[in-house]
Design a protein around this motif. Structure first.
Motif, PDB file in Angstrom:
ATOM      1  N   GLY A  20       0.797  -1.219   0.000  1.00 38.00           N
ATOM      2  CA  GLY A  20       0.000   0.000   0.000  1.00 38.00           C
ATOM      3  C   GLY A  20       0.827   1.265   0.000  1.00 38.00           C
ATOM      4  O   GLY A  20       2.037   1.242   0.231  1.00 38.00           O
ATOM      5  N   PRO A  21       0.165   2.397  -0.253  1.00 33.86           N
ATOM      6  CA  PRO A  21       0.861   3.666  -0.435  1.00 33.86           C
ATOM      7  C   PRO A  21       1.475   4.246   0.838  1.00 33.86           C
ATOM      8  O   PRO A  21       2.305   5.146   0.774  1.00 33.86           O
ATOM      9  CB  PRO A  21      -0.225   4.596  -0.991  1.00 33.86           C
ATOM     10  CG  PRO A  21      -1.500   4.007  -0.482  1.00 33.86           C
ATOM     11  CD  PRO A  21      -1.278   2.519  -0.438  1.00 33.86           C
ATOM     12  N   THR A  22       1.090   3.749   2.000  1.00 30.95           N
ATOM     13  CA  THR A  22       1.642   4.293   3.243  1.00 30.95           C
ATOM     14  C   THR A  22       2.876   3.535   3.724  1.00 30.95           C
ATOM     15  O   THR A  22       3.499   3.935   4.718  1.00 30.95           O
ATOM     16  CB  THR A  22       0.586   4.288   4.368  1.00 30.95           C
ATOM     17  OG1 THR A  22       0.189   2.939   4.631  1.00 30.95           O
ATOM     18  CG2 THR A  22      -0.615   5.135   3.980  1.00 30.95           C
ATOM     19  N   ALA A  23       3.244   2.456   3.053  1.00 35.06           N
ATOM     20  CA  ALA A  23       4.413   1.670   3.455  1.00 35.06           C
ATOM     21  C   ALA A  23       5.694   2.486   3.243  1.00 35.06           C
ATOM     22  O   ALA A  23       5.812   3.242   2.281  1.00 35.06           O
ATOM     23  CB  ALA A  23       4.478   0.374   2.654  1.00 35.06           C
ATOM     24  N   VAL A  24       6.644   2.314   4.155  1.00 34.56           N
ATOM     25  CA  VAL A  24       7.945   2.979   4.077  1.00 34.56           C
ATOM     26  C   VAL A  24       9.000   1.889   3.950  1.00 34.56           C
ATOM     27  O   VAL A  24       9.064   0.985   4.783  1.00 34.56           O
ATOM     28  CB  VAL A  24       8.213   3.833   5.332  1.00 34.56           C
ATOM     29  CG1 VAL A  24       9.599   4.449   5.277  1.00 34.56           C
ATOM     30  CG2 VAL A  24       7.150   4.899   5.493  1.00 34.56           C
ATOM     31  N   VAL A  25       9.830   1.978   2.898  1.00 36.53           N
ATOM     32  CA  VAL A  25      10.857   0.961   2.674  1.00 36.53           C
ATOM     33  C   VAL A  25      12.238   1.575   2.909  1.00 36.53           C
ATOM     34  O   VAL A  25      12.524   2.679   2.462  1.00 36.53           O
ATOM     35  CB  VAL A  25      10.745   0.321   1.260  1.00 36.53           C
ATOM     36  CG1 VAL A  25      10.923   1.341   0.160  1.00 36.53           C
ATOM     37  CG2 VAL A  25      11.731  -0.823   1.103  1.00 36.53           C
ATOM     38  N   ARG A  26      13.066   0.825   3.653  1.00 39.98           N
ATOM     39  CA  ARG A  26      14.431   1.234   3.951  1.00 39.98           C
ATOM     40  C   ARG A  26      15.404   0.169   3.478  1.00 39.98           C
ATOM     41  O   ARG A  26      15.162  -1.020   3.643  1.00 39.98           O
ATOM     42  CB  ARG A  26      14.637   1.387   5.461  1.00 39.98           C
ATOM     43  CG  ARG A  26      13.925   2.521   6.091  1.00 39.98           C
ATOM     44  CD  ARG A  26      14.047   2.480   7.627  1.00 39.98           C
ATOM     45  NE  ARG A  26      13.336   3.579   8.215  1.00 39.98           N
ATOM     46  CZ  ARG A  26      12.026   3.580   8.448  1.00 39.98           C
ATOM     47  NH1 ARG A  26      11.299   2.520   8.148  1.00 39.98           N
ATOM     48  NH2 ARG A  26      11.449   4.634   8.967  1.00 39.98           N
ATOM     49  N   LEU A  27      16.513   0.620   2.938  1.00 43.26           N
ATOM     50  CA  LEU A  27      17.631  -0.251   2.622  1.00 43.26           C
ATOM     51  C   LEU A  27      18.589  -0.193   3.793  1.00 43.26           C
ATOM     52  O   LEU A  27      18.871   0.883   4.318  1.00 43.26           O
ATOM     53  CB  LEU A  27      18.337   0.222   1.346  1.00 43.26           C
ATOM     54  CG  LEU A  27      19.585  -0.550   0.936  1.00 43.26           C
ATOM     55  CD1 LEU A  27      19.205  -1.943   0.435  1.00 43.26           C
ATOM     56  CD2 LEU A  27      20.355   0.206  -0.126  1.00 43.26           C
ATOM     57  N   PHE A  28      19.076  -1.357   4.232  1.00 47.90           N
ATOM     58  CA  PHE A  28      20.077  -1.390   5.291  1.00 47.90           C
ATOM     59  C   PHE A  28      21.039  -2.532   4.995  1.00 47.90           C
ATOM     60  O   PHE A  28      20.874  -3.263   4.036  1.00 47.90           O
ATOM     61  CB  PHE A  28      19.425  -1.515   6.681  1.00 47.90           C
ATOM     62  CG  PHE A  28      18.813  -2.856   6.979  1.00 47.90           C
ATOM     63  CD1 PHE A  28      19.465  -3.763   7.793  1.00 47.90           C
ATOM     64  CD2 PHE A  28      17.581  -3.215   6.459  1.00 47.90           C
ATOM     65  CE1 PHE A  28      18.896  -5.002   8.086  1.00 47.90           C
ATOM     66  CE2 PHE A  28      17.004  -4.438   6.740  1.00 47.90           C
ATOM     67  CZ  PHE A  28      17.663  -5.336   7.551  1.00 47.90           C
ATOM     68  N   GLY A  29      22.068  -2.647   5.785  1.00 46.46           N
ATOM     69  CA  GLY A  29      23.021  -3.734   5.607  1.00 46.46           C
ATOM     70  C   GLY A  29      24.146  -3.389   4.655  1.00 46.46           C
ATOM     71  O   GLY A  29      24.468  -2.222   4.417  1.00 46.46           O
ATOM     72  N   SER A  30      24.737  -4.434   4.067  1.00 51.46           N
ATOM     73  CA  SER A  30      25.970  -4.289   3.285  1.00 51.46           C
ATOM     74  C   SER A  30      25.818  -3.417   2.041  1.00 51.46           C
ATOM     75  O   SER A  30      26.786  -2.821   1.586  1.00 51.46           O
ATOM     76  CB  SER A  30      26.502  -5.664   2.884  1.00 51.46           C
ATOM     77  OG  SER A  30      25.568  -6.330   2.050  1.00 51.46           O
ATOM     78  N   ARG A  31      24.618  -3.308   1.489  1.00 51.66           N
ATOM     79  CA  ARG A  31      24.438  -2.490   0.279  1.00 51.66           C
ATOM     80  C   ARG A  31      24.595  -0.992   0.549  1.00 51.66           C
ATOM     81  O   ARG A  31      24.685  -0.197  -0.382  1.00 51.66           O
ATOM     82  CB  ARG A  31      23.081  -2.749  -0.367  1.00 51.66           C
ATOM     83  CG  ARG A  31      22.931  -4.110  -1.004  1.00 51.66           C
ATOM     84  CD  ARG A  31      23.768  -4.190  -2.269  1.00 51.66           C
ATOM     85  NE  ARG A  31      23.622  -5.477  -2.908  1.00 51.66           N
ATOM     86  CZ  ARG A  31      23.209  -5.659  -4.147  1.00 51.66           C
ATOM     87  NH1 ARG A  31      22.926  -4.625  -4.901  1.00 51.66           N
ATOM     88  NH2 ARG A  31      23.109  -6.862  -4.638  1.00 51.66           N
ATOM     89  N   LEU A  32      24.645  -0.594   1.815  1.00 49.67           N
ATOM     90  CA  LEU A  32      24.887   0.811   2.142  1.00 49.67           C
ATOM     91  C   LEU A  32      26.376   1.149   2.117  1.00 49.67           C
ATOM     92  O   LEU A  32      26.741   2.319   2.077  1.00 49.67           O
ATOM     93  CB  LEU A  32      24.319   1.153   3.522  1.00 49.67           C
ATOM     94  CG  LEU A  32      22.798   1.174   3.615  1.00 49.67           C
ATOM     95  CD1 LEU A  32      22.368   1.471   5.044  1.00 49.67           C
ATOM     96  CD2 LEU A  32      22.205   2.183   2.654  1.00 49.67           C
TER      97      LEU A  32
END
Length: 98
Positions: A20-32
């Motif tokens: 849904g449109p209210t979801a917030v996605v974060r990248l974390f871990g080794s790809r940072l």
């Protein structure tokens, strides 16, 4: 951040369609880490509880892997307003919102 713009767009689209449109996605871990190589894609998604979480996860993967090549993606879901545990705390602390 070691994630191509088309991958970021695919992740954001899959998140929106699945959770849904209210979801917030974060990248974390080794790809940072710009100096690292390889690694899976670690994602943390903050959501309002879906009616069927496992179905939503399946939709996410279907949409994502139609846009990028299939690979290892670790997905952690957090219900908005819940108490973060384990990797959720790391994702909130170190993650980058896409």
């Amino acid at each position: 951040m070691r994630l191509a713009p088309d991958y970021i767009d695919a992740i954001k689209t899959a998140t929106r369609e699945a959770f849904g449109p209210t979801a917030v996605v974060r990248l974390f871990g080794s790809r940072l880490d710009d100096d690292a190589r390889g690694g899976d894609i670690d994602l943390h998604i903050e959501i309002d509880p879906p009616a069927d979480e496992w179905h939503a996860r399946g939709v996410f993967e279907d949409v994502l892997f139609r846009r990028i090549e299939p690979q290892k993606v670790d997905l952690i879901l957090s219900r908005r307003g819940g108490t973060p545990r384990g990797f959720e705390r790391i994702a909130y602390r170190d993650g980058v919102v896409l």
